[in-house]
Design a protein around this motif. Structure first.
Motif, short mmCIF file in Angstrom:
data_model
loop_
_atom_site.label_atom_id
_atom_site.label_comp_id
_atom_site.label_asym_id
_atom_site.label_seq_id
_atom_site.Cartn_x
_atom_site.Cartn_y
_atom_site.Cartn_z
N GLU A 159 0.89 -1.22 0.04
CA GLU A 159 0.04 -0.10 0.16
C GLU A 159 0.91 1.29 0.15
OE1 GLU A 159 -1.91 1.02 3.62
OE2 GLU A 159 -3.72 1.73 2.67
N ARG B 255 -16.01 -0.14 -8.85
CA ARG B 255 -15.62 0.92 -7.72
C ARG B 255 -15.27 2.25 -8.52
NH1 ARG B 255 -16.91 -2.92 -4.38
NH2 ARG B 255 -16.02 -4.96 -4.70
N TYR C 101 -14.13 5.00 -7.60
CA TYR C 101 -12.85 5.69 -7.62
C TYR C 101 -11.62 4.92 -8.37
CZ TYR C 101 -10.25 2.79 -4.07
OH TYR C 101 -9.65 1.65 -3.44
N TRP D 114 -11.82 10.75 -3.34
CA TRP D 114 -12.97 9.58 -3.17
C TRP D 114 -12.49 8.77 -2.36
CZ3 TRP D 114 -16.68 9.27 -7.70
CH2 TRP D 114 -17.91 8.59 -7.36
N LEU D 115 -11.13 8.11 -2.33
CA LEU D 115 -10.56 6.97 -1.88
C LEU D 115 -10.25 7.17 -0.34
CD1 LEU D 115 -7.43 6.50 -1.13
CD2 LEU D 115 -7.43 6.30 -3.76
N ALA D 116 -10.33 8.62 0.06
CA ALA D 116 -9.82 8.83 1.39
C ALA D 116 -10.92 8.32 2.45
CB ALA D 116 -9.54 10.25 1.44
N LYS D 117 -10.70 7.76 3.59
CA LYS D 117 -11.42 7.65 4.56
C LYS D 117 -11.95 9.09 5.56
CE LYS D 117 -11.27 3.98 7.23
NZ LYS D 117 -10.49 3.37 8.01
N GLY D 118 -13.08 9.00 5.69
CA GLY D 118 -13.29 10.32 6.50
C GLY D 118 -13.04 11.49 5.90
N PHE D 119 -12.96 12.71 6.58
CA PHE D 119 -12.67 13.92 6.13
C PHE D 119 -10.93 14.40 6.04
CE2 PHE D 119 -11.71 18.31 6.83
CZ PHE D 119 -12.19 19.27 5.26
N GLN D 120 -10.45 14.09 5.00
CA GLN D 120 -9.05 14.53 5.09
C GLN D 120 -8.49 15.58 4.26
OE1 GLN D 120 -6.46 10.92 4.84
NE2 GLN D 120 -7.92 9.68 5.48
N ILE D 121 -7.51 16.40 4.96
CA ILE D 121 -7.18 17.36 4.08
C ILE D 121 -6.21 17.39 3.02
CG2 ILE D 121 -5.64 19.68 4.79
CD1 ILE D 121 -8.22 19.84 6.25
#
Lengths: 301, 201
Positions: B45, B116, B118, B169-176
Motif C-alpha cells: 500500500e 468501484r 474511484y 474519493w478513496l480517502a476515509k473520513g474528512f482528510q485535508i
C-alpha cells in the motif's frame, strides 16, 4: 467469568522475542503454509497463523486522533497521559461512577488471547492480547433490566491528540455494541500485548477488542462506558452509514462500497505478500454466528 | 542578474534527460525501500501511494510550466516533455503496483475497475494519459501537425482532474491532503481558463 474462551492459537504460536528479527527469512519459506488456506478456512486458521511481531503491531495503526497516516500514531501517541486514568461508567447500571484504572484491574483476571484482527481496509494481523472479559466489568457494575446496548467513548484531549484538530470524524470517537455482543466471552478489554503494557498507539491503557468485527469497532483508550436502551452513536456509522454499518461484522460476502471484503492481506508478508480469503466472522463463526440467527446480514452489515 | 534570470540560466545548463534519470532512480529507490522494510510493515500500500502521489506531483509541475513562464518569467519549457513523460512513468508504476502486487487477480482487477467508482475514475485518468505518452516525440508532432498535437495534449486537463477526484474519493473520513491537491489542480487549471486581463504598466 474469565477463561470462558480458549483460543485455537496458543502461546506456542507466538514468535519468541529473539526471533522477531529473523521472521522475514522464515516468512520467505512459508508460502506452502499459506497454500493450506485452500484446504479450508479453519484449517488455515489453525495451522498457518503466526502472530505478528511487536514492531508490526505497534507501528502500523489506525488511530486518527494522532493522525491519519499508519505511522502517525506510533510517532504522536507518546503525548497521551495514560496514568492516572479513569473510566466513567453510567447509564442503566446499578453502580454508576468513575472507576480508576487500578480499581478496574484489581477485580478482573487478565488472560492471554491470541486473536485475528481484521481491519475494514482489508488488511489483517494476529495479535497476542492481554486483557479481561468485558462481561466481568459489566457484571461488577451491574447491568440493569432494560439495557440493550453498550456505548463506548475514547478520550478527547486536543492538547494531547494532534489529530483532533482535523474533523476527520465527529470527535470524540464513539462506538457501540449490542449487550449480548458485549457480554460474549470473546469480547475483551485489552490492556497489554505480548505481555507488556499496551502501547499508546494501540489504545492504552484500555481498549475494546471484538475479534469478529472490523477493527474500528474495537475502540481505543476508553474513558466512558454507558449502558443504554437505544442503539448508540457509532462514529464511522454516523459519518457514512452507507459504508459502515452498526454491526460491522467481518463478512467476505458483503463488500464495502469502495472495495471488496472477500480477501485480506496479512501484514508482515512484505512486498510480495499474497492475499488470503477473508473468513466469515473473521474465523469466529462457530463462536458468534448464533448471536445473529435469523438476521439478514446483508441488510444489517 | 535578477533572480529569475539566474534560475533560467541555471535551468538552461541542465539537459532535460536528467529528469528521466532522477525519476528512474527515485522510483527504484522507493521500490528498494519497499523490499527492505523502509516503507514500513505494509510496503504494498505504501509503495502504491508513494508512486501515485509522485505521479500527481509531476503532473502538477507540468501544469505549472505555462503559468510560471507567463506570470514569473521562469522558463521550464525545455523540460515540459520530460516532466510529462516522468509523470506518466509514475502513473504506470502506480497502476502496476496496484494491479500486480495489491489486487493480484485479473478478475478482481476488472471487477474493481467496473464496480468501484474511484478505481474507474483513476483508470479513466490513466487512459487519458496513454496517447499523450505515446505521442511525446518530435515525429508525432510533425506527423500530427502542431495544432492537432496541442489539442490532443489538452487531455492532461481531464486526466489531472480525474486524478484529484480519484484521491479525494478513496480517502476515509474528512482528510485535508487530497483536498489540497484538488485545490492546487483547480487553481492551475483556472490560470488557463480565466480571460487574461491586460496588465497596467
Amino acid at each position: 467469568m474469565a477463561r470462558r474462551y480458549k483460543s485455537n492459537l496458543t502461546w506456542d504460536d507466538v514468535t519468541p522475542e529473539h526471533l522477531y528479527l529473523n521472521r522475514r527469512q522464515i516468512m520467505a519459506g512459508s508460502g506452502a503454509l499459506i497454500g493450506a488456506g485452500l484446504i479450508g478456512g479453519q484449517a488455515r486458521a489453525q495451522e498457518a497463523l503466526e502472530p505478528n511481531t511487536w514492531e508490526e503491531i505497534t507501528t502500523y495503526n489506525n488511530y486518527y486522533e494522532f493522525g491519519t497516516g499508519k505511522d502517525d500514531p506510533a510517532r504522536n501517541a507518546g503525548s497521551l497521559t495514560t496514568s492516572p486514568w479513569s473510566v466513567e461508567i453510567d447509564g442503566l447500571v446499578d453502580n454508576p461512577g468513575t472507576y480508576s484504572f487500578e480499581d478496574i484491574m484489581s477485580e478482573v483476571e487478565i488472560e492471554e488471547r491470541i486473536y485475528r484482527f481484521r481491519c475494514v481496509e482489508a488488511w489483517s494481523m494476529v495479535i497476542p492480547w492481554n486483557g479481561f472479559e468485558l462481561a466481568d466489568l459489566l457484571n461488577r457494575v451491574g447491568v440493569q433490566d432494560g439495557a440493550r446496548y453498550v456505548a463506548f467513548q475514547t478520550a478527547n484531549r486536543p492538547e494531547e491528540m494532534p489529530g483532533l484538530r482535523v474533523p476527520v470524524l465527529e470527535w470524540p470517537y464513539r462506538e457501540g455494541l449490542r449487550l449480548d455482543e458485549a457480554m460474549h466471552p470473546l469480547t475483551i478489554m485489552a490492556t497489554g500485548i505480548y505481555g507488556r503494557d499496551i502501547p499508546n498507539q494501540n489504545g492504552a491503557p484500555m481498549r475494546l477488542v471484538v475479534p469478529w468485527k472490523y477493527g474500528f469497532k474495537s475502540i481505543k483508550s476508553i474513558v466512558r462506558i454507558t449502558l443504554t436502551e437505544e442503539e448508540p452513536h457509532a462514529s464511522w456509522n454516523v459519518a457514512n452509514p452507507r459504508e459502515y454499518g452498526f454491526y460491522s461484522n467481518v463478512n467476505p460476502n458483503v463488500s464495502h462500497p469502495r472495495w471488496s471484503q472477500a480477501s485480506e492481506r496479512r501484514i508482515g508478508g512484505g512486498l510480495f505478500a499474497r492475499r488470503e480469503p477473508t473468513l466469515m466472522f473473521n474465523g469466529y463463526e462457530e463462536e458468534v454466528a448464533s448471536l445473529y440467527e435469523g438476521m439478514d446480514l446483508e441488510a444489517n452489515f | 542578474m535578477t533572480a529569475v534570470q539566474t534560475v533560467n540560466s541555471t535551468l538552461r545548463k541542465l539537459p532535460p534527460w536528467t529528469l528521466y534519470i532522477v525519476g528512474a532512480i527515485w522510483a527504484g529507490w522507493l521500490f528498494y525501500l519497499g523490499l527492505t522494510g523502509g516503507l514500513g510493515v505494509e510496503p504494498i500500500e505504501a509503495l502504491e501511494h508513494r508512486y501515485g502521489k509522485t505521479a500527481f506531483q509531476w503532473l502538477l509541475v507540468g501544469l505549472a510550466v505555462t503559468p510560471l513562464r507567463q506570470h514569473l518569467g521562469i522558463n521550464l519549457m525545455p523540460f515540459r516533455r520530460a516532466i510529462g513523460v516522468t509523470a506518466f512513468f509514475f502513473v504506470l508504476a502506480h497502476f502496476l503496483v496496484w494491479a500486480v502486487l495489491d489486487v493480484q487477480q485479473l478478475s478482481a482487477i476488472w471487477a474493481d475497475i467496473v464496480e468501484r467508482p474511484y478505481v474507474t475514475i483513476g483508470m479513466a485518468g490513466f487512459l487519458c494519459l496513454i496517447p499523450l505518452a505515446v505521442t511525446s516525440n518530435n515525429l508525432s508532432i510533425r506527423k500530427m501537425g502542431a495544432a492537432a498535437w496541442r489539442k490532443l495534449h489538452k487531455l492532461v486537463y481531464p486526466a489531472v482532474v480525474l486524478a484529484s477526484v480519484h484521491w479525494v474519493w478513496l480517502a476515509k473520513g474528512f482528510q485535508i491532503e487530497p483536498l489540497i491537491y484538488l485545490a492546487v489542480t483547480l487553481g492551475l487549471l483556472a490560470t488557463r481558463f480565466r480571460p487574461t486581463r491586460t496588465r497596467v504598466a
